[in-house]
Each structure stands twice: as structure tokens, then as C-alpha cells.
Design a protein around this motif. Sequence first.
Motif, short mmCIF file in Angstrom:
data_model
loop_
_atom_site.label_atom_id
_atom_site.label_comp_id
_atom_site.label_asym_id
_atom_site.label_seq_id
_atom_site.Cartn_x
_atom_site.Cartn_y
_atom_site.Cartn_z
N PRO A 1 -11.41 -1.83 1.25
CA PRO A 1 -11.05 -2.75 0.17
C PRO A 1 -9.83 -3.59 0.53
N TYR A 2 -9.71 -4.73 -0.12
CA TYR A 2 -8.55 -5.61 -0.04
C TYR A 2 -8.36 -6.25 1.33
N THR A 3 -9.43 -6.45 2.07
CA THR A 3 -9.32 -7.14 3.35
C THR A 3 -10.15 -8.41 3.29
N ALA A 4 -9.93 -9.28 4.25
CA ALA A 4 -10.67 -10.53 4.29
C ALA A 4 -12.09 -10.35 4.82
N GLN A 5 -12.35 -9.26 5.55
CA GLN A 5 -13.67 -9.06 6.11
C GLN A 5 -14.63 -8.51 5.06
N LYS A 6 -15.89 -8.92 5.17
CA LYS A 6 -16.93 -8.37 4.30
C LYS A 6 -17.33 -7.01 4.88
N PRO A 7 -17.39 -5.97 4.05
CA PRO A 7 -17.74 -4.65 4.58
C PRO A 7 -19.18 -4.63 5.07
N PRO A 8 -19.47 -3.82 6.08
CA PRO A 8 -20.84 -3.75 6.58
C PRO A 8 -21.75 -3.10 5.53
N GLN B 1 2.72 -5.30 -1.79
CA GLN B 1 3.86 -5.11 -2.67
C GLN B 1 4.43 -3.72 -2.43
N GLU B 2 5.73 -3.62 -2.45
CA GLU B 2 6.38 -2.32 -2.22
C GLU B 2 6.18 -1.42 -3.44
N GLU B 3 5.83 -0.17 -3.18
CA GLU B 3 5.64 0.81 -4.25
C GLU B 3 6.95 1.59 -4.42
N THR B 4 7.76 1.17 -5.39
CA THR B 4 9.07 1.80 -5.57
C THR B 4 8.98 3.13 -6.32
N VAL B 5 8.04 3.25 -7.24
CA VAL B 5 7.79 4.52 -7.93
C VAL B 5 6.31 4.85 -7.75
N PRO B 6 5.97 6.14 -7.73
CA PRO B 6 4.56 6.50 -7.54
C PRO B 6 3.69 5.89 -8.64
N ARG B 7 2.58 5.30 -8.25
CA ARG B 7 1.64 4.67 -9.18
C ARG B 7 0.38 5.51 -9.28
N GLU B 8 -0.27 5.42 -10.44
CA GLU B 8 -1.56 6.08 -10.57
C GLU B 8 -2.59 5.29 -9.78
N HIS C 1 -10.13 5.33 -4.23
CA HIS C 1 -9.44 4.37 -3.36
C HIS C 1 -8.35 5.07 -2.55
N THR C 2 -8.27 4.70 -1.29
CA THR C 2 -7.26 5.32 -0.43
C THR C 2 -5.89 4.67 -0.59
#
Length: 186
Positions: free
Chosen positions: A2-9, A56-63, A68-69
Amino acid sequence: MPYTAQKPPLPETPDQLRARIPGWGADLDPADRPSTPRERDDLPPTGAHWVLPERQEETVPRERSVEHTMLPPVFGTAQPLHGPAGAIRRYAYERFSEGRAAHWLLLIAADRVDATTAHLRSFATLRPDNPVTETGISAELHAHPVASRRGRVDVRHQPLDVLLVAGPWVLGGVAVAAVLRRALRR
């Protein structure tokens, strides 16, 4: 990924999908698509100069969902999780997949807990919540309350409206009265 410019195979080729799923690819022919006259492939390039956008920097843990990895490159930080509702939301994201009903039911429960704690916090302010004006009960008296309900599909559910809107306030009042009675006995 996810979140890349390439289309997944694709996990399967179009021919494999067409053989396995009846009707798969029915809209591949542009003549069969109703949006074909509006589709354009002659647009100029977007100008994106990245393979993976700057994160974006993750300053506090996010849910994040267990599916998703990583977090998306940009995410909101305006309302960080807090209190009991935040703990319920964290548990929903850590424990259950987004495909499970338990995940969404926990998120709904967290919203209810958040609303209840907000109501309780309002009693510590100079202007606490007013259930009569904020639930629209006073407007019901002036806006044809019986006539506006005739012919509606949800007629059987209307008694529940009273329970859902007034119920928490009545229970809160009973609890406060019980606490006051106990305090006065002492």
C-alpha cells in the motif's frame, strides 16, 4: 504494497479470473463501459516525483488496522485517543480485523462511552448539557408531533427513541439521587 506509486501485481491473471468467475471482465472492453466517452488517457503527467511519499513522523503511537503493516504516509493527529473510549478503540484495532463485526461494534461502543464521558464532563462546567433543548423534545411540542409521525416506516421503533434519548438521563438522575440519599443518611 500500500501507499506506493506502483500498481500491485494481480494474484491471478485476467484469463484465470475469467475462467473461474462467470462474467469477470465484462467491462474491460471500452465499448461496454457507460463512462467511456468521459474517460481520458491523454492527460498530462501528474508530476509526482516519488516512489513512496514522504512519511509523516509518528510522534505518539497511532491505532492501525491489523491488515496494514504501516500507517498511511499522512494521517490525522487532531484528536488523539484518550480515556476509556481510547482504550476501547486501541483494543479494537489491536485485536480484531476490520472484517470482523467485533471491531466495528467496539468502535461504536467507544463512541457511546466518549459521548457519555463528555456529558458527565459537562456537569463540571458552568453550562452543563441540557437534555430537554439539545434532544429536540421542546421542538416536538410545537411541530405537530403526532401528525409528523403518521405514515412513517419506522413507527414501530418510535417508542425506542424515548428510551434511547431519555433513558441515560433518567438513569443518571436515579444514580445521583441514590448517591445523595446515601450521603444524607450518613
